[in-house]
Design a protein around this motif. Structure first.
Motif, PDB file in Angstrom:
ATOM      1  N   UNK A 417       0.856  -1.752  -0.156  1.00 38.94           N
ATOM      2  CA  UNK A 417       0.063  -0.105  -0.148  1.00 38.94           C
ATOM      3  C   UNK A 417       0.793   1.203  -0.266  1.00 38.94           C
ATOM      4  N   UNK A 418       1.613   1.083   1.003  1.00 32.92           N
ATOM      5  CA  UNK A 418       2.780   2.332   0.517  1.00 32.92           C
ATOM      6  C   UNK A 418       3.595   2.687  -0.751  1.00 32.92           C
ATOM      7  N   UNK A 419       4.232   1.195  -0.939  1.00 35.60           N
ATOM      8  CA  UNK A 419       4.549   1.840  -3.019  1.00 35.60           C
ATOM      9  C   UNK A 419       3.447   2.125  -3.331  1.00 35.60           C
ATOM     10  N   UNK A 420       2.300   2.120  -3.205  1.00 29.64           N
ATOM     11  CA  UNK A 420       1.437   2.275  -4.658  1.00 29.64           C
ATOM     12  C   UNK A 420       0.391   3.855  -3.923  1.00 29.64           C
ATOM     13  N   UNK A 421       0.717   4.233  -3.236  1.00 30.66           N
ATOM     14  CA  UNK A 421       0.168   5.139  -2.550  1.00 30.66           C
ATOM     15  C   UNK A 421       1.604   6.695  -3.261  1.00 30.66           C
ATOM     16  N   UNK A 462      10.787   9.718  -4.417  1.00 33.73           N
ATOM     17  CA  UNK A 462      11.636  10.421  -4.973  1.00 33.73           C
ATOM     18  C   UNK A 462      12.004   9.784  -6.716  1.00 33.73           C
ATOM     19  N   UNK A 463      12.475   8.739  -7.169  1.00 34.77           N
ATOM     20  CA  UNK A 463      12.340   8.391  -8.762  1.00 34.77           C
ATOM     21  C   UNK A 463      11.315   8.233  -9.318  1.00 34.77           C
ATOM     22  N   UNK A 464       9.924   8.100  -8.475  1.00 38.39           N
ATOM     23  CA  UNK A 464       8.761   7.738  -9.059  1.00 38.39           C
ATOM     24  C   UNK A 464       8.362   9.312  -9.315  1.00 38.39           C
ATOM     25  N   UNK A 465       8.536  10.859  -8.291  1.00 36.92           N
ATOM     26  CA  UNK A 465       8.174  12.172  -8.602  1.00 36.92           C
ATOM     27  C   UNK A 465       9.311  12.860  -9.361  1.00 36.92           C
TER      28      UNK A 465
END
Length: 474
Positions: A417-421, A462-465
């Motif tokens: 869930x944390x990764x999804x968020x 950071x990588x996703x943002x």
């Protein structure tokens, strides 16, 4: 309380001790010194809960000594035979709790002791809370990433009792646990030690205290507890000199706890007794798995285990070692009186046992609850209360049917869930993410996330943002 009497006049020390004993018989320990230098040396050995300190002493006055340890925040009552307010002012500036003129009357000492007792209770409540919170943190870190932090409050030597509950009434269970907690609290108080009383992630109720207490101290508590509650709880006593040894002992108990189904059910089992009855373990383990398969409505597993126990050898040795615990647990599980004297009788009795669980799969029900409440402060005891089964049995059943520990599954759901968020840009910071998946400590969440994924949450976010061209906020 530990009370230090610092006065160069022996009669004054004896008088104070006599009055305090008259007011509170057999409740306090006393230490006596006759000058300021000996007081400071005594404080290097141990910190008392209260000091009665004479202002005028030879070699080093009370005020001079107090000025050297006042930052330790030990409650101090200043004593003097001189009615000079300047002394009182100086003592109060240093943080003195009270100020008495010698010779103090019984009423004056009583008022001072009431003030000190109130302060002591407030301080003990705060320190007990610190002790409990630190153990929860130590427990969480060790369970999730096998990390052992250096304790500040939860200091050795340790005495622990792990309780396994095999029978209870849901309506009164929480109240019964409060009663057990109060009984154990009285033991800790008698030994002058702090303690915690909590559920382990594996379902056991754990009492832990920082002092050495022998197993016999807990026997009377369990006898009284069973007389006043609807529970059948068995305690496994362990002792340890450090945290690593403590958790090793916990794991040892968890491998051997099925012994209670054959011996000392509803009593306290010491480390020595676990060793004495260790040859019962292959049999008691099979029996426990059978009872869990029955509770979980696992028909095929029950039949396979029934066949395995029917092939069991060393029948004579087994039943010579077993006490009435075997028949008691079978009677409780089946609702039918048991009088088992052989493997054949045991197999026939078990064949007649029928599951009383609901038709809905137990594991599906647990997993559905986790999916819905992963962000809440849930644990094995929360789920056990919901489906009316003891936490230790539920933990075992979950592992038996899924091959995964309950706490590991809960952690896995939270990490997913944390990764999804974070990947979806639904959280603004690591702290926000941690709180939204059930962690109040960002540092603890970071350690668990790193262990689970191989990357820190800040790096993951950071990588996703950056991929989306958004500024990162941490």
């Amino acid at each position: 309380m530990k009370i230090l009497l610092a006065d160069d006049e022996r009669l004054i020390r004896l008088g104070l001790k006599s009055m305090i004993e008259e007011l509170c018989p057999n409740m306090h320990q006393f230490i006596e010194v006759e000058n300021g230098e000996k007081l400071l040396k005594q404080l290097e050995k141990e910190i008392p809960d209260l000091i009665f300190l004479d202002i005028h002493m030879p070699m080093l006055t009370g005020l001079q000594a107090f000025s050297q340890f006042h930052m330790q925040k030990i409650p101090v009552v200043m004593l003097t035979g001189y009615a000079e307010f300047s002394y009182a002012q100086e003592a109060l500036k240093l943080g003195a709790l009270d100020y008495l003129l010698k010779p103090a009357s019984l009423e004056e000492v009583k008022a001072t002791m009431e003030k000190a007792a109130s302060l002591f209770q407030e301080r003990e409540l705060l320190l007990k809370k610190d002790y409990e919170l630190e153990f929860e943190k130590i427990l969480d870190l060790h369970t999730s990433i096998r990390f052992l932090q250096s304790p500040k409050y939860v200091l050795p030597p340790y005495t622990a009792v792990l309780f396994y509950v095999d029978h209870y009434h849901k309506e009164t269970f929480k109240n019964d646990l409060d009663v057990l907690n109060a009984m154990l609290s009285s033991i800790s108080s008698r030994y002058g030690a702090r303690y915690t009383f909590t559920f382990l992630p594996t379902g056991e109720i754990c009492y832990l205290t920082s002092t050495v207490i022998p197993p016999g101290e807990f026997q009377g508590v369990l006898v009284q507890f069973h007389q006043t509650s609807g529970c059948v709880a068995t305690g496994f006593h362990v002792s340890a000199g450090n945290l690593s040894e403590l958790f090793t002992q916990f794991e040892s108990v968890q491998r051997e706890e099925s012994l209670r189904l054959c011996v000392h059910l509803g009593s306290v089992i010491s480390e020595k007794e676990r060793l004495t009855f260790s040859q019962l373990l292959p049999f008691s383990d099979l029996l426990e798995k059978l009872l869990m398969a029955n509770q979980a409505d696992d028909v095929m597993g029950f039949q396979n285990l029934l066949h395995a126990i029917s092939q069991f050898t060393h029948e004579k040795e087994i039943f010579e070692l077993c006490d009435d615990s075997l028949n008691r647990i079978l009677s409780m599980e089946s609702g039918t009186p048991a009088s088992i004297l052989s493997i054949r009788q045991l197999v026939e009795f078990l064949k007649q046992m029928t599951s009383q669980n609901q038709s809905i799969d137990l594991i599906d029900k647990i997993n559905a609850y986790i999916e819905e409440h992963y962000m809440d402060q849930i644990g094995i005891n929360t789920i056990a209360d919901m489906i009316d089964i003891s936490p230790n049995y539920l933990s075992k059943i979950y592992k038996m049917k899924t091959g995964e520990k309950f706490v590991d599954h809960l952690t896995g759901v939270r990490m997913k869930k944390a990764m999804e968020l974070m990947s979806g840009g639904h959280t603004a910071s690591v702290r926000d993410t941690a709180e939204r998946v059930g962690y109040f400590s960002t540092r603890y969440f970071t350690k668990v996330f790193l262990k689970s994924t191989g990357i820190s949450p800040s790096e993951y976010m950071k990588s996703h943002l950056l991929n989306e061209g958004k500024p990162a906020s941490f």
